[in-house]
Design a protein around this motif. Structure first.
Motif, PDB file in Angstrom:
ATOM      1  N   GLU A  46     -17.027  67.239  32.156  1.00  0.00           N
ATOM      2  CA  GLU A  46     -16.923  67.108  30.904  1.00  0.00           C
ATOM      3  C   GLU A  46     -17.160  68.531  29.790  1.00  0.00           C
ATOM      4  N   LEU A  47     -16.371  68.532  29.388  1.00  0.00           N
ATOM      5  CA  LEU A  47     -16.669  70.577  28.049  1.00  0.00           C
ATOM      6  C   LEU A  47     -18.113  70.930  28.058  1.00  0.00           C
ATOM      7  N   VAL A  48     -18.058  71.463  28.455  1.00  0.00           N
ATOM      8  CA  VAL A  48     -19.556  72.668  28.072  1.00  0.00           C
ATOM      9  C   VAL A  48     -19.676  73.296  26.760  1.00  0.00           C
ATOM     10  N   ALA A  49     -18.450  74.695  27.011  1.00  0.00           N
ATOM     11  CA  ALA A  49     -18.682  75.463  25.429  1.00  0.00           C
ATOM     12  C   ALA A  49     -17.500  76.328  25.568  1.00  0.00           C
ATOM     13  N   ASN A  58     -17.012  77.068  20.914  1.00  0.00           N
ATOM     14  CA  ASN A  58     -16.069  75.561  20.779  1.00  0.00           C
ATOM     15  C   ASN A  58     -17.675  74.868  21.883  1.00  0.00           C
ATOM     16  N   TYR A  59     -18.966  73.853  21.806  1.00  0.00           N
ATOM     17  CA  TYR A  59     -19.480  73.376  21.641  1.00  0.00           C
ATOM     18  C   TYR A  59     -19.916  72.480  22.506  1.00  0.00           C
ATOM     19  N   ALA A  60     -19.648  71.670  23.686  1.00  0.00           N
ATOM     20  CA  ALA A  60     -20.574  69.959  23.601  1.00  0.00           C
ATOM     21  C   ALA A  60     -21.111  70.119  22.299  1.00  0.00           C
ATOM     22  N   ASP A  61     -21.548  68.772  22.035  1.00  0.00           N
ATOM     23  CA  ASP A  61     -22.623  68.052  20.935  1.00  0.00           C
ATOM     24  C   ASP A  61     -24.295  68.369  21.774  1.00  0.00           C
ATOM     25  N   SER A  62     -23.768  67.764  23.060  1.00  0.00           N
ATOM     26  CA  SER A  62     -24.925  67.811  23.149  1.00  0.00           C
ATOM     27  C   SER A  62     -25.735  69.165  23.938  1.00  0.00           C
ATOM     28  N   VAL A  63     -25.312  69.560  23.592  1.00  0.00           N
ATOM     29  CA  VAL A  63     -25.855  71.377  24.085  1.00  0.00           C
ATOM     30  C   VAL A  63     -25.712  72.021  22.791  1.00  0.00           C
ATOM     31  N   LYS A  64     -25.455  71.987  21.784  1.00  0.00           N
ATOM     32  CA  LYS A  64     -25.518  72.518  20.401  1.00  0.00           C
ATOM     33  C   LYS A  64     -26.721  73.068  20.523  1.00  0.00           C
ATOM     34  N   GLY A  65     -27.045  74.387  20.181  1.00  0.00           N
ATOM     35  CA  GLY A  65     -28.383  74.934  19.343  1.00  0.00           C
ATOM     36  C   GLY A  65     -28.693  75.526  20.840  1.00  0.00           C
ATOM     37  N   ARG A  66     -29.048  75.056  21.928  1.00  0.00           N
ATOM     38  CA  ARG A  66     -29.567  75.630  23.119  1.00  0.00           C
ATOM     39  C   ARG A  66     -28.632  75.573  24.044  1.00  0.00           C
TER      40      ARG A  66
END
Length: 120
Positions: A46-49, A58-66
């Motif tokens: 899966e894409l991370v960033a 562009n970021y995956a929702d699961s890693v945004k802000g981290r």
């Protein structure tokens, strides 16, 4: 010939941080997008960033802000700063880049992967 070499993976406790690096080398004319993907056991990659050459991200929702992706174009290197890591971030992380070896010939390249393990 082009190579992508990742470094910086390892074992970290939940809440900790890691910084991944990926350096591209070889017959490079220019690099378009660079990014990071991950694959956990039994799951699809899966894409991370990602970060195009223009600088947007562009970021995956699961890693945004981290997680934060950045590039040093002079060094043909992309980084992934990972903070507030969670056990569900455990995966093999792969670097990806769209690299042109001539003015008109480009290809999609992958690194060998680096393991990130987050313990609870």
């Amino acid at each position: 010939q082009v190579h992508l070499v990742e470094s910086g993976g390892g074992l970290v406790q939940a809440g900790g941080s890691l910084r991944l690096s990926c350096a591209a080398s070889g017959s490079i004319v220019r690099i378009n997008a660079m990014g990071w993907y991950r694959q956990a056991p039994g799951k699809q990659r899966e894409l991370v960033a990602t970060m195009p050459s223009g600088g947007s991200t562009n970021y995956a929702d699961s890693v945004k802000g981290r997680f934060t992706i950045s590039r040093d174009n002079a060094k043909n290197t992309v980084y992934l700063q990972m903070s507030s890591l969670k056990p569900e971030d455990t995966a093999v992380y792969y670097c990806n880049a769209v690299i042109y070896t001539t003015i008109i010939r480009g290809g999609n390249y992958w690194g060998q992967g680096t393991q990130v393990t987050v313990s609870s």
